[in-house]
Design a protein around this motif. Structure first.
Motif, mmCIF file in Angstrom:
data_model
loop_
_atom_site.group_PDB
_atom_site.id
_atom_site.type_symbol
_atom_site.label_atom_id
_atom_site.label_comp_id
_atom_site.label_asym_id
_atom_site.label_seq_id
_atom_site.Cartn_x
_atom_site.Cartn_y
_atom_site.Cartn_z
ATOM 1 N N VAL A 135 49.562 9.873 -90.446
ATOM 2 C CA VAL A 135 49.276 10.456 -89.133
ATOM 3 C C VAL A 135 47.837 10.194 -88.733
ATOM 4 C CG1 VAL A 135 49.097 12.611 -87.852
ATOM 5 C CG2 VAL A 135 51.073 12.197 -89.323
ATOM 6 N N GLN A 136 46.914 10.366 -89.708
ATOM 7 C CA GLN A 136 45.494 10.143 -89.396
ATOM 8 C C GLN A 136 45.246 8.712 -88.965
ATOM 9 O OE1 GLN A 136 42.819 10.810 -92.640
ATOM 10 N NE2 GLN A 136 41.006 10.479 -91.412
ATOM 11 N N LEU A 137 45.850 7.748 -89.693
ATOM 12 C CA LEU A 137 45.653 6.348 -89.346
ATOM 13 C C LEU A 137 46.243 6.019 -87.981
ATOM 14 C CD1 LEU A 137 46.361 4.587 -92.755
ATOM 15 C CD2 LEU A 137 44.152 4.982 -91.666
ATOM 16 N N ALA A 138 47.427 6.560 -87.715
ATOM 17 C CA ALA A 138 48.071 6.276 -86.432
ATOM 18 C C ALA A 138 47.265 6.831 -85.268
ATOM 19 C CB ALA A 138 49.481 6.871 -86.416
ATOM 20 N N GLN A 139 46.648 8.006 -85.472
ATOM 21 C CA GLN A 139 45.916 8.647 -84.380
ATOM 22 C C GLN A 139 44.505 8.097 -84.221
ATOM 23 O OE1 GLN A 139 46.182 12.800 -85.369
ATOM 24 N NE2 GLN A 139 48.162 13.037 -84.365
ATOM 25 N N SER A 140 43.883 7.724 -85.363
ATOM 26 C CA SER A 140 42.457 7.351 -85.283
ATOM 27 C C SER A 140 42.212 5.869 -85.451
ATOM 28 C CB SER A 140 41.659 8.104 -86.349
ATOM 29 O OG SER A 140 42.026 7.659 -87.645
ATOM 30 N N GLY A 141 43.227 5.089 -85.797
ATOM 31 C CA GLY A 141 43.018 3.686 -86.077
ATOM 32 C C GLY A 141 42.475 2.909 -84.908
ATOM 33 N N ARG A 142 42.732 3.392 -83.702
ATOM 34 C CA ARG A 142 42.254 2.679 -82.529
ATOM 35 C C ARG A 142 41.136 3.410 -81.808
ATOM 36 N NH1 ARG A 142 44.854 -1.631 -81.286
ATOM 37 N NH2 ARG A 142 46.792 -2.136 -82.332
ATOM 38 N N GLN A 143 40.467 4.283 -82.515
ATOM 39 C CA GLN A 143 39.328 4.984 -81.939
ATOM 40 C C GLN A 143 38.087 4.598 -82.699
ATOM 41 O OE1 GLN A 143 40.327 9.074 -82.344
ATOM 42 N NE2 GLN A 143 42.052 8.976 -80.948
ATOM 43 N N ARG A 144 36.949 4.558 -82.044
ATOM 44 C CA ARG A 144 35.687 4.241 -82.693
ATOM 45 C C ARG A 144 34.909 5.519 -82.909
ATOM 46 N NH1 ARG A 144 32.764 0.016 -79.136
ATOM 47 N NH2 ARG A 144 31.322 0.148 -80.873
ATOM 48 N N ASP A 145 34.284 5.634 -84.088
ATOM 49 C CA ASP A 145 33.501 6.832 -84.388
ATOM 50 C C ASP A 145 32.321 6.975 -83.439
ATOM 51 O OD1 ASP A 145 33.915 6.790 -88.015
ATOM 52 O OD2 ASP A 145 35.198 7.520 -86.400
ATOM 53 N N ASN A 146 31.730 5.862 -83.041
ATOM 54 C CA ASN A 146 30.541 5.887 -82.203
ATOM 55 C C ASN A 146 30.793 5.042 -80.968
ATOM 56 O OD1 ASN A 146 28.060 5.864 -81.012
ATOM 57 N ND2 ASN A 146 26.961 4.972 -82.751
ATOM 58 N N PRO A 147 31.010 5.653 -79.820
ATOM 59 C CA PRO A 147 31.334 4.874 -78.621
ATOM 60 C C PRO A 147 30.190 4.010 -78.155
ATOM 61 C CG PRO A 147 30.991 7.185 -78.067
ATOM 62 C CD PRO A 147 31.003 7.098 -79.562
ATOM 63 N N ASN A 148 28.958 4.304 -78.619
ATOM 64 C CA ASN A 148 27.813 3.514 -78.205
ATOM 65 C C ASN A 148 27.518 2.371 -79.161
ATOM 66 O OD1 ASN A 148 27.285 5.216 -75.967
ATOM 67 N ND2 ASN A 148 26.318 6.708 -77.346
ATOM 68 N N GLN A 149 28.369 2.170 -80.171
ATOM 69 C CA GLN A 149 28.162 1.136 -81.154
ATOM 70 C C GLN A 149 28.237 -0.237 -80.494
ATOM 71 O OE1 GLN A 149 31.198 0.922 -84.209
ATOM 72 N NE2 GLN A 149 29.602 0.865 -85.743
ATOM 73 N N ALA A 150 27.353 -1.165 -80.948
ATOM 74 C CA ALA A 150 27.316 -2.497 -80.360
ATOM 75 C C ALA A 150 28.680 -3.160 -80.511
ATOM 76 C CB ALA A 150 26.234 -3.331 -81.044
ATOM 77 N N ALA A 151 29.107 -3.876 -79.460
ATOM 78 C CA ALA A 151 30.436 -4.473 -79.461
ATOM 79 C C ALA A 151 30.555 -5.578 -80.505
ATOM 80 C CB ALA A 151 30.757 -5.013 -78.076
ATOM 81 N N ALA A 152 29.503 -6.387 -80.675
ATOM 82 C CA ALA A 152 29.570 -7.537 -81.573
ATOM 83 C C ALA A 152 29.240 -7.129 -83.004
ATOM 84 C CB ALA A 152 28.632 -8.634 -81.096
ATOM 85 N N GLN A 153 30.110 -6.320 -83.586
ATOM 86 C CA GLN A 153 29.958 -5.928 -84.984
ATOM 87 C C GLN A 153 31.243 -6.237 -85.734
ATOM 88 O OE1 GLN A 153 28.570 -1.826 -85.402
ATOM 89 N NE2 GLN A 153 26.597 -2.684 -85.993
ATOM 90 N N CYS A 154 31.095 -6.914 -86.862
ATOM 91 C CA CYS A 154 32.221 -7.189 -87.738
ATOM 92 C C CYS A 154 32.244 -6.150 -88.861
ATOM 93 C CB CYS A 154 32.104 -8.593 -88.328
ATOM 94 S SG CYS A 154 32.133 -9.912 -87.082
ATOM 95 N N ILE A 155 33.290 -6.168 -89.661
ATOM 96 C CA ILE A 155 33.411 -5.270 -90.814
ATOM 97 C C ILE A 155 33.624 -6.109 -92.065
ATOM 98 C CG2 ILE A 155 34.787 -3.481 -91.931
ATOM 99 C CD1 ILE A 155 35.522 -2.436 -89.162
ATOM 100 N N LEU A 156 32.857 -5.807 -93.113
ATOM 101 C CA LEU A 156 33.033 -6.440 -94.411
ATOM 102 C C LEU A 156 33.493 -5.389 -95.412
ATOM 103 C CD1 LEU A 156 32.704 -8.960 -96.227
ATOM 104 C CD2 LEU A 156 30.367 -8.170 -96.701
ATOM 105 N N ILE A 157 34.659 -5.608 -96.012
ATOM 106 C CA ILE A 157 35.183 -4.749 -97.080
ATOM 107 C C ILE A 157 34.913 -5.461 -98.397
ATOM 108 C CG2 ILE A 157 37.238 -3.640 -98.022
ATOM 109 C CD1 ILE A 157 38.422 -3.667 -95.193
#
Length: 217
Positions: A49-71
């Motif tokens: 449920v958490q993933l379905a609800q939050s997977g498409r939301q960003r924690d920080n709406p002011n975060q720069a658009a051009a950011q990648c994620i490295l796992i």
């Protein structure tokens, strides 16, 4: 007539307002599709449920658009496949890369290698006759040399080398990094902006030593 026109105008405004309100509501069908995909990934209900609800939301709406994620730091190919499957369920593609990671460094106190095996065996016999613990190295880059001790701590290796020097034995320390193969996943900026930190933490918290970071790209 004027009253009729005003009534129609009010009705149009009310209908327009309702359409705007409806457009702002979450798409229940889309959420159900995501939940259905997550049901096949072995996640508990609360996590799905958490993933379905939050997977498409960003924690920080002011975060720069051009950011990648490295796992980083995925220990096995199977774990990498599981994480990729969970990201795919959220419509977040990723690419995998493999690298070597140093997990520890051993410190080897050695003599040689010598110019011949016969010379190495001769020196080994002298050392053992003097009561110095030692053995012949028969493989690797120090093949043909003599081991006088292998240590996980550089300070212990240095103490051993110093003690041998006092006994007239000119040994040296060779460092041997021990590595393991790890996998990293990279998420491009377009997909990364759809994935919240909370959703990522829910996906990764069962994988020891795995973490992530956002970076400019």
């Amino acid at each position: 007539m004027k009253g009729i026109i005003l009534t129609l105008l009010a009705l149009n405004l009310a209908f327009g307002g309702w359409l705007y309100w409806r457009s702002q509501q979450p798409d229940a069908d889309a959420t159900q599709v995501v939940l259905a995909e997550l049901n096949n990934l072995g996640l508990d209900e609360a996590t799905r449920v958490q993933l379905a609800q939050s997977g498409r939301q960003r924690d920080n709406p002011n975060q720069a658009a051009a950011q990648c994620i490295l796992i980083r730091g995925i220990g096995s190919a199977d774990d990498a496949s599981v994480i990729q499957a969970r990201l795919t369920a959220l419509e977040v593609p990723s690419t995998v890369s493999v690298r070597s990671e140093v997990v520890r460094t051993d410190h080897w106190v050695v003599l040689g290698p010598f110019e011949s095996t016969a010379r190495a065996r001769e020196r080994l016999a002298q050392l053992q006759a003097d009561g110095v613990e030692s053995f012949l190295i028969n493989q690797g880059r120090l093949e043909g040399g003599i081991s006088l001790g292998l240590f996980s701590s550089n300070s212990n290796a240095e103490n051993r080398r110093a003690a041998l020097a006092e006994a007239g034995i000119d040994a040296r320390i060779e460092d041997f990094p021990r590595t393991r193969e790890v996998r990293d996943l990279n998420i491009a900026a377009e997909a990364a902006r759809l994935l919240s930190d909370g959703a990522l933490e829910s996906i990764l918290d069962r994988f020891e030593g795995v973490d992530f970071q956002r970076y400019g790209c």
